[in-house]
Design a protein around this motif. Structure first.
Motif, mmCIF file in Angstrom:
data_model
loop_
_atom_site.group_PDB
_atom_site.id
_atom_site.type_symbol
_atom_site.label_atom_id
_atom_site.label_comp_id
_atom_site.label_asym_id
_atom_site.label_seq_id
_atom_site.Cartn_x
_atom_site.Cartn_y
_atom_site.Cartn_z
ATOM 1 N N PRO A 108 1.327 -1.325 -0.247
ATOM 2 C CA PRO A 108 -0.440 -0.166 -0.053
ATOM 3 C C PRO A 108 0.991 0.981 -0.107
ATOM 4 O O PRO A 108 1.856 1.276 0.156
ATOM 5 N N THR A 109 -0.133 2.386 -0.424
ATOM 6 C CA THR A 109 1.055 3.895 -0.046
ATOM 7 C C THR A 109 1.057 4.154 0.747
ATOM 8 O O THR A 109 0.495 4.205 2.144
ATOM 9 N N PHE A 110 2.018 4.581 1.418
ATOM 10 C CA PHE A 110 2.757 5.391 2.646
ATOM 11 C C PHE A 110 2.403 6.167 2.546
ATOM 12 O O PHE A 110 3.134 7.074 1.662
ATOM 13 N N LEU A 111 2.057 7.131 3.608
ATOM 14 C CA LEU A 111 1.875 8.769 3.611
ATOM 15 C C LEU A 111 2.184 8.662 5.048
ATOM 16 O O LEU A 111 1.565 9.215 6.077
ATOM 17 N N VAL A 112 3.812 9.504 5.409
ATOM 18 C CA VAL A 112 4.367 10.093 6.790
ATOM 19 C C VAL A 112 4.602 11.284 6.911
ATOM 20 O O VAL A 112 5.050 11.641 5.740
ATOM 21 N N ASN A 113 4.472 11.488 7.878
ATOM 22 C CA ASN A 113 5.488 12.679 8.653
ATOM 23 C C ASN A 113 6.916 12.566 8.517
ATOM 24 O O ASN A 113 7.624 11.745 9.501
ATOM 25 N N LEU A 114 7.959 13.438 7.704
ATOM 26 C CA LEU A 114 9.051 13.051 8.106
ATOM 27 C C LEU A 114 9.680 13.669 8.766
ATOM 28 O O LEU A 114 8.810 14.790 10.167
ATOM 29 N N LEU A 142 10.260 4.749 7.744
ATOM 30 C CA LEU A 142 9.770 6.124 6.561
ATOM 31 C C LEU A 142 9.879 7.004 7.803
ATOM 32 O O LEU A 142 10.263 8.501 7.903
ATOM 33 N N SER A 143 8.445 7.570 8.914
ATOM 34 C CA SER A 143 8.775 8.678 9.476
ATOM 35 C C SER A 143 9.750 9.035 10.287
ATOM 36 O O SER A 143 9.842 9.739 11.136
ATOM 37 N N SER A 144 11.039 7.812 10.256
ATOM 38 C CA SER A 144 12.617 8.140 11.274
ATOM 39 C C SER A 144 13.483 9.011 10.596
ATOM 40 O O SER A 144 14.342 9.727 10.596
ATOM 41 N N LYS A 145 12.482 9.038 8.978
ATOM 42 C CA LYS A 145 13.709 9.948 7.860
ATOM 43 C C LYS A 145 13.488 11.761 8.129
ATOM 44 O O LYS A 145 12.869 11.897 7.929
ATOM 45 N N THR A 146 14.752 12.179 7.380
ATOM 46 C CA THR A 146 13.472 13.558 7.528
ATOM 47 C C THR A 146 14.693 13.655 5.796
ATOM 48 O O THR A 146 14.622 12.976 5.153
ATOM 49 N N TYR A 147 14.022 15.534 5.575
ATOM 50 C CA TYR A 147 14.318 15.805 4.193
ATOM 51 C C TYR A 147 15.299 15.717 3.935
ATOM 52 O O TYR A 147 15.828 14.828 2.566
ATOM 53 N N ASP A 148 16.079 16.019 4.334
ATOM 54 C CA ASP A 148 17.914 15.979 3.582
ATOM 55 C C ASP A 148 17.937 14.357 3.738
ATOM 56 O O ASP A 148 19.376 14.253 3.025
ATOM 57 N N SER A 149 17.750 13.346 4.377
ATOM 58 C CA SER A 149 18.271 12.214 3.750
ATOM 59 C C SER A 149 17.793 11.167 3.027
ATOM 60 O O SER A 149 18.041 10.074 3.124
ATOM 61 N N GLU A 175 6.298 5.687 -6.583
ATOM 62 C CA GLU A 175 5.790 6.784 -6.737
ATOM 63 C C GLU A 175 6.509 7.096 -5.240
ATOM 64 O O GLU A 175 6.678 6.898 -3.805
ATOM 65 N N MET A 176 7.417 8.840 -4.686
ATOM 66 C CA MET A 176 8.233 9.216 -3.620
ATOM 67 C C MET A 176 7.423 10.672 -3.722
ATOM 68 O O MET A 176 8.215 11.570 -5.182
ATOM 69 N N VAL A 177 6.904 11.007 -3.398
ATOM 70 C CA VAL A 177 6.205 12.856 -2.976
ATOM 71 C C VAL A 177 7.108 13.120 -1.687
ATOM 72 O O VAL A 177 6.365 12.452 -0.709
ATOM 73 N N TYR A 199 5.933 15.895 4.621
ATOM 74 C CA TYR A 199 5.743 14.931 4.384
ATOM 75 C C TYR A 199 6.116 14.159 3.608
ATOM 76 O O TYR A 199 6.891 14.181 2.497
ATOM 77 N N LEU A 200 5.665 12.988 3.501
ATOM 78 C CA LEU A 200 6.394 11.410 2.685
ATOM 79 C C LEU A 200 4.965 11.010 2.051
ATOM 80 O O LEU A 200 4.760 9.780 2.766
ATOM 81 N N LYS A 201 5.671 10.303 0.867
ATOM 82 C CA LYS A 201 4.410 9.541 0.135
ATOM 83 C C LYS A 201 5.335 8.804 -0.485
ATOM 84 O O LYS A 201 5.773 9.787 -1.640
#
Length: 150
Positions: free
Chosen positions: A58-64, A105-112, A146-148, A72-74
């Motif tokens: 399934p598609t994952f949608l999480v707060n970074l 995924l929620s443990s990742k940051t935008y920079d990472s 898919e990665m947004v 957010y990461l989709k």
């Protein structure tokens, strides 16, 4: 007589050009296909990798985990597994898979996640985590469909 010499030289030039074009563009792909077939026949591991089965997750949608918490990461993922048993195990443990990937995924940051190297590492981390759940070596590859990041 000069007319026949010019025609002969032109035909020879066309022949040499055609041979050169064939060896540069067509023969190299034929040789690569032959080498790949020989590798599949000799080393059974390469053949197994080609026969994997794709299982969509399934598609994952999480707060970074960014300091402001506004990113957010989709992520859409498909997993290539070794066989039917591994696919069945993946769907059987769907709750564990979702939990594990949501935490990762929620443990990742935008920079990472912003570089190509980081995305490849993320794919490897997902494969490692899924192999821990469904059995070591069952997950062959992970494909990001898919990665947004917003």
């Amino acid at each position: 007589m000069l007319k026949w010499i010019i025609i002969a030289v032109a035909l020879i030039a066309l022949g040499v050009g055609g041979y050169f074009g064939y060896t540069m563009f067509f023969a190299s792909s034929d040789d690569a296909a032959g080498e790949e077939a020989a590798q599949d026949g000799a080393g059974g591991e390469a053949l197994e990798d080609l026969e994997g089965q794709l299982v969509p997750l399934p598609t994952f949608l999480v707060n970074l985990a960014d300091p402001l918490g506004r990113r957010y990461l989709k992520l859409g993922v498909e997993v290539e597994v070794r066989d039917e048993e591994a696919a069945a195990a993946l769907t059987k443990h769907e709750a564990k898979v979702k939990d594990t990937l949501l935490l990762l995924l929620s443990s990742k940051t935008y920079d990472s996640l912003s570089t190509m190297k980081a995305k490849v590492e993320l794919k490897q981390e997902i494969a490692d985590r899924l192999n821990q759940i469904v059995g070591n070596g069952s997950v062959l590859r992970v494909y990001i469909t898919e990665m947004v990041i917003q």
